[in-house]
Design a protein around this motif. Sequence first.
Motif, PDB file in Angstrom:
ATOM      1  N   ILE A   1      -1.735   7.749  15.664  1.00 21.60           N
ATOM      2  CA  ILE A   1      -1.098   6.436  15.758  1.00 21.60           C
ATOM      3  C   ILE A   1      -0.044   6.415  16.854  1.00 21.60           C
ATOM      4  CG2 ILE A   1       0.138   4.623  14.545  1.00 21.60           C
ATOM      5  CD1 ILE A   1      -0.968   5.838  11.905  1.00 21.60           C
ATOM      6  N   GLY A   2       0.908   7.337  16.792  1.00 14.61           N
ATOM      7  CA  GLY A   2       1.971   7.359  17.787  1.00 14.61           C
ATOM      8  C   GLY A   2       3.281   7.819  17.189  1.00 14.61           C
ATOM      9  N   GLU A   3       4.311   7.775  17.989  1.00 16.87           N
ATOM     10  CA  GLU A   3       5.618   8.298  17.597  1.00 16.87           C
ATOM     11  C   GLU A   3       6.364   7.370  16.636  1.00 16.87           C
ATOM     12  OE1 GLU A   3       7.984  11.320  17.192  1.00 16.87           O
ATOM     13  OE2 GLU A   3       6.244  11.428  18.508  1.00 16.87           O
ATOM     14  N   ARG A   4       6.136   6.076  16.736  1.00 19.06           N
ATOM     15  CA  ARG A   4       6.812   5.099  15.866  1.00 19.06           C
ATOM     16  C   ARG A   4       5.809   4.002  15.538  1.00 19.06           C
ATOM     17  NH1 ARG A   4      11.506   4.197  13.104  1.00 19.06           N
ATOM     18  NH2 ARG A   4      12.442   2.164  13.358  1.00 19.06           N
ATOM     19  N   PHE A   5       5.666   3.711  14.232  1.00 16.35           N
ATOM     20  CA  PHE A   5       4.674   2.711  13.872  1.00 16.35           C
ATOM     21  C   PHE A   5       5.072   1.907  12.643  1.00 16.35           C
ATOM     22  CE2 PHE A   5       3.304   6.983  12.598  1.00 16.35           C
ATOM     23  CZ  PHE A   5       3.085   6.870  11.236  1.00 16.35           C
ATOM     24  N   TRP A   6       4.475   0.725  12.579  1.00 21.56           N
ATOM     25  CA  TRP A   6       4.678  -0.213  11.481  1.00 21.56           C
ATOM     26  C   TRP A   6       3.304  -0.560  10.944  1.00 21.56           C
ATOM     27  CZ3 TRP A   6       5.835  -6.064  12.040  1.00 21.56           C
ATOM     28  CH2 TRP A   6       6.323  -6.589  10.834  1.00 21.56           C
ATOM     29  N   VAL A   7       3.058  -0.238   9.695  1.00 22.66           N
ATOM     30  CA  VAL A   7       1.757  -0.467   9.072  1.00 22.66           C
ATOM     31  C   VAL A   7       1.896  -1.600   8.060  1.00 22.66           C
ATOM     32  CG1 VAL A   7      -0.078   0.561   7.692  1.00 22.66           C
ATOM     33  CG2 VAL A   7       1.089   1.931   9.414  1.00 22.66           C
TER      34      VAL A   7
ATOM     35  N   ALA B   1       8.070  -5.108  -8.218  1.00 25.11           N
ATOM     36  CA  ALA B   1       7.694  -5.438  -9.596  1.00 25.11           C
ATOM     37  C   ALA B   1       7.954  -4.220 -10.479  1.00 25.11           C
ATOM     38  CB  ALA B   1       6.219  -5.814  -9.669  1.00 25.11           C
ATOM     39  N   LYS B   2       7.979  -4.441 -11.781  1.00 29.86           N
ATOM     40  CA  LYS B   2       8.125  -3.318 -12.702  1.00 29.86           C
ATOM     41  C   LYS B   2       6.955  -2.371 -12.482  1.00 29.86           C
ATOM     42  CE  LYS B   2       8.545  -2.071 -17.485  1.00 29.86           C
ATOM     43  NZ  LYS B   2       8.415  -2.432 -18.860  1.00 29.86           N
ATOM     44  N   GLY B   3       7.242  -1.106 -12.332  1.00 27.99           N
ATOM     45  CA  GLY B   3       6.192  -0.122 -12.114  1.00 27.99           C
ATOM     46  C   GLY B   3       5.869   0.138 -10.658  1.00 27.99           C
ATOM     47  N   THR B   4       6.530  -0.578  -9.759  1.00 29.51           N
ATOM     48  CA  THR B   4       6.303  -0.325  -8.328  1.00 29.51           C
ATOM     49  C   THR B   4       7.643  -0.235  -7.601  1.00 29.51           C
ATOM     50  OG1 THR B   4       6.062  -2.699  -7.886  1.00 29.51           O
ATOM     51  CG2 THR B   4       4.029  -1.432  -8.188  1.00 29.51           C
ATOM     52  N   PRO B   5       8.247   0.956  -7.602  1.00 27.08           N
ATOM     53  CA  PRO B   5       9.514   1.094  -6.879  1.00 27.08           C
ATOM     54  C   PRO B   5       9.346   0.871  -5.384  1.00 27.08           C
ATOM     55  CG  PRO B   5       8.700   3.234  -7.554  1.00 27.08           C
ATOM     56  CD  PRO B   5       7.801   2.211  -8.178  1.00 27.08           C
ATOM     57  N   TYR B   6       8.151   1.123  -4.886  1.00 29.06           N
ATOM     58  CA  TYR B   6       7.830   0.873  -3.478  1.00 29.06           C
ATOM     59  C   TYR B   6       6.485   0.183  -3.398  1.00 29.06           C
ATOM     60  CZ  TYR B   6      11.515   4.232  -2.733  1.00 29.06           C
ATOM     61  OH  TYR B   6      12.719   4.877  -2.754  1.00 29.06           O
ATOM     62  N   ASN B   7       6.343  -0.631  -2.375  1.00 28.93           N
ATOM     63  CA  ASN B   7       5.086  -1.315  -2.142  1.00 28.93           C
ATOM     64  C   ASN B   7       4.596  -0.909  -0.765  1.00 28.93           C
ATOM     65  OD1 ASN B   7       3.170  -3.343  -1.311  1.00 28.93           O
ATOM     66  ND2 ASN B   7       3.856  -4.542  -3.060  1.00 28.93           N
ATOM     67  N   GLY B   8       3.396  -0.355  -0.700  1.00 24.71           N
ATOM     68  CA  GLY B   8       2.868   0.153   0.557  1.00 24.71           C
ATOM     69  C   GLY B   8       2.432  -0.906   1.542  1.00 24.71           C
ATOM     70  N   SER B   9       2.674  -2.174   1.255  1.00 19.96           N
ATOM     71  CA  SER B   9       2.179  -3.242   2.128  1.00 19.96           C
ATOM     72  C   SER B   9       2.928  -3.352   3.452  1.00 19.96           C
ATOM     73  CB  SER B   9       2.212  -4.584   1.409  1.00 19.96           C
ATOM     74  OG  SER B   9       3.533  -4.951   1.090  1.00 19.96           O
ATOM     75  N   MET B  10       4.127  -2.807   3.554  1.00 19.51           N
ATOM     76  CA  MET B  10       4.879  -2.794   4.812  1.00 19.51           C
ATOM     77  C   MET B  10       5.635  -1.475   4.907  1.00 19.51           C
ATOM     78  SD  MET B  10       6.367  -6.635   5.646  1.00 19.51           S
ATOM     79  CE  MET B  10       8.007  -6.094   5.352  1.00 19.51           C
ATOM     80  N   GLN B  11       5.272  -0.670   5.901  1.00 14.81           N
ATOM     81  CA  GLN B  11       5.931   0.619   6.089  1.00 14.81           C
ATOM     82  C   GLN B  11       6.214   0.820   7.577  1.00 14.81           C
ATOM     83  OE1 GLN B  11       4.208   3.952   3.804  1.00 14.81           O
ATOM     84  NE2 GLN B  11       2.670   2.483   3.113  1.00 14.81           N
ATOM     85  N   LEU B  12       7.458   1.079   7.882  1.00 20.26           N
ATOM     86  CA  LEU B  12       7.894   1.372   9.243  1.00 20.26           C
ATOM     87  C   LEU B  12       8.351   2.813   9.267  1.00 20.26           C
ATOM     88  CD1 LEU B  12       8.911   0.420  12.141  1.00 20.26           C
ATOM     89  CD2 LEU B  12      11.109  -0.025  10.987  1.00 20.26           C
ATOM     90  N   MET B  13       7.865   3.597  10.245  1.00 21.55           N
ATOM     91  CA  MET B  13       8.327   4.979  10.274  1.00 21.55           C
ATOM     92  C   MET B  13       8.258   5.607  11.658  1.00 21.55           C
ATOM     93  SD  MET B  13       5.344   7.131   8.308  1.00 21.55           S
ATOM     94  CE  MET B  13       4.875   5.876   7.150  1.00 21.55           C
ATOM     95  N   THR B  14       9.132   6.546  11.837  1.00 26.53           N
ATOM     96  CA  THR B  14       9.026   7.483  12.940  1.00 26.53           C
ATOM     97  C   THR B  14       8.081   8.569  12.441  1.00 26.53           C
ATOM     98  OG1 THR B  14      11.258   6.978  13.680  1.00 26.53           O
ATOM     99  CG2 THR B  14      10.305   9.082  14.410  1.00 26.53           C
TER     100      THR B  14
ATOM    101  N   ASP C   1      -0.991   5.355  -3.711  1.00 24.71           N
ATOM    102  CA  ASP C   1      -0.029   5.946  -2.789  1.00 24.71           C
ATOM    103  C   ASP C   1       1.388   5.486  -3.066  1.00 24.71           C
ATOM    104  OD1 ASP C   1      -0.651   3.352  -1.783  1.00 24.71           O
ATOM    105  OD2 ASP C   1      -0.099   3.954   0.253  1.00 24.71           O
ATOM    106  N   GLN C   2       1.554   4.222  -3.443  1.00 28.88           N
ATOM    107  CA  GLN C   2       2.917   3.742  -3.692  1.00 28.88           C
ATOM    108  C   GLN C   2       3.512   4.371  -4.949  1.00 28.88           C
ATOM    109  OE1 GLN C   2       2.088  -0.426  -3.523  1.00 28.88           O
ATOM    110  NE2 GLN C   2       1.800  -0.619  -5.724  1.00 28.88           N
ATOM    111  N   ALA C   3       2.694   4.729  -5.929  1.00 27.02           N
ATOM    112  CA  ALA C   3       3.200   5.450  -7.102  1.00 27.02           C
ATOM    113  C   ALA C   3       3.652   6.843  -6.694  1.00 27.02           C
ATOM    114  CB  ALA C   3       2.127   5.523  -8.181  1.00 27.02           C
ATOM    115  N   TRP C   4       2.876   7.498  -5.828  1.00 29.63           N
ATOM    116  CA  TRP C   4       3.257   8.834  -5.378  1.00 29.63           C
ATOM    117  C   TRP C   4       4.512   8.788  -4.508  1.00 29.63           C
ATOM    118  CZ3 TRP C   4       3.864  13.516  -6.210  1.00 29.63           C
ATOM    119  CH2 TRP C   4       4.079  14.434  -5.199  1.00 29.63           C
ATOM    120  N   ILE C   5       4.632   7.800  -3.647  1.00 26.41           N
ATOM    121  CA  ILE C   5       5.839   7.673  -2.805  1.00 26.41           C
ATOM    122  C   ILE C   5       7.063   7.508  -3.710  1.00 26.41           C
ATOM    123  CG2 ILE C   5       7.026   6.189  -1.128  1.00 26.41           C
ATOM    124  CD1 ILE C   5       4.134   5.508  -0.058  1.00 26.41           C
ATOM    125  N   GLY C   6       6.928   6.773  -4.801  1.00 25.18           N
ATOM    126  CA  GLY C   6       8.032   6.578  -5.734  1.00 25.18           C
ATOM    127  C   GLY C   6       8.351   7.783  -6.577  1.00 25.18           C
ATOM    128  N   ALA C   7       7.351   8.639  -6.782  1.00 29.42           N
ATOM    129  CA  ALA C   7       7.566   9.810  -7.616  1.00 29.42           C
ATOM    130  C   ALA C   7       8.452  10.812  -6.905  1.00 29.42           C
ATOM    131  CB  ALA C   7       6.228  10.457  -7.983  1.00 29.42           C
TER     132      ALA C   7
END
Length: 180
Positions: free
Chosen positions: A98-104, A132-145, A174-180
């Motif tokens: 993808i590259g050095e910096r990306f937004w998915v 929402a309850k049960g989703t501390p993170y939502n994988g629908s928008m992720q920005l990362m280096t 994946d969002q459950a694992w990111i929250g774990a």
Amino acid sequence: MTLQVGCFKWRPAPGYRSKFEGAYVNVLRNMVRRHLHIPHEFFCITDDPTGIDQDIRVIPLWDEFSTLKSPHVSPTGTVQPSCYRRLPMYGETGRRLIGERFWVLDMDVVILNDVTPLVDIPDDFKIWGDTAKGTPYNGSMQLMTACARRQVYETFDPVESPKRGRALGYIGSDQAWIGA
């Protein structure tokens, strides 16, 4: 540095109701083009590039975790599709492909106004959260280096990690694992 902006699109699991076509990728790219005012390039990680415009960089979807099912079962008893396939983007695969910096983004987002302030920030990782309850993170928008949260991928165990997220009461894959 040019920001890489894109999405994932893979063939749906048998019986799954959602079937995104290449046209959805093109629409998302057009929304980003209209409402992101910094240098960027658009990509799509996919196993089916049919219908995707030529100016979108197509990255072949890796096979890793392609057969891993989500531990979440819908109220109707249907096993939900898995987004574990996104996890390799957290490691060197993300940097290399993808590259050095990306937004998915998920393809079902709607962008109506300037999104530049969301991504023109120095943070090495941002994710949509607490939706929402049960989703501390939502994988629908992720920005990362690239590799900023490599442990999300490197410590993932296909058997134990889904159990850990479920034990915490998190839904999704994946969002459950990111929250774990």
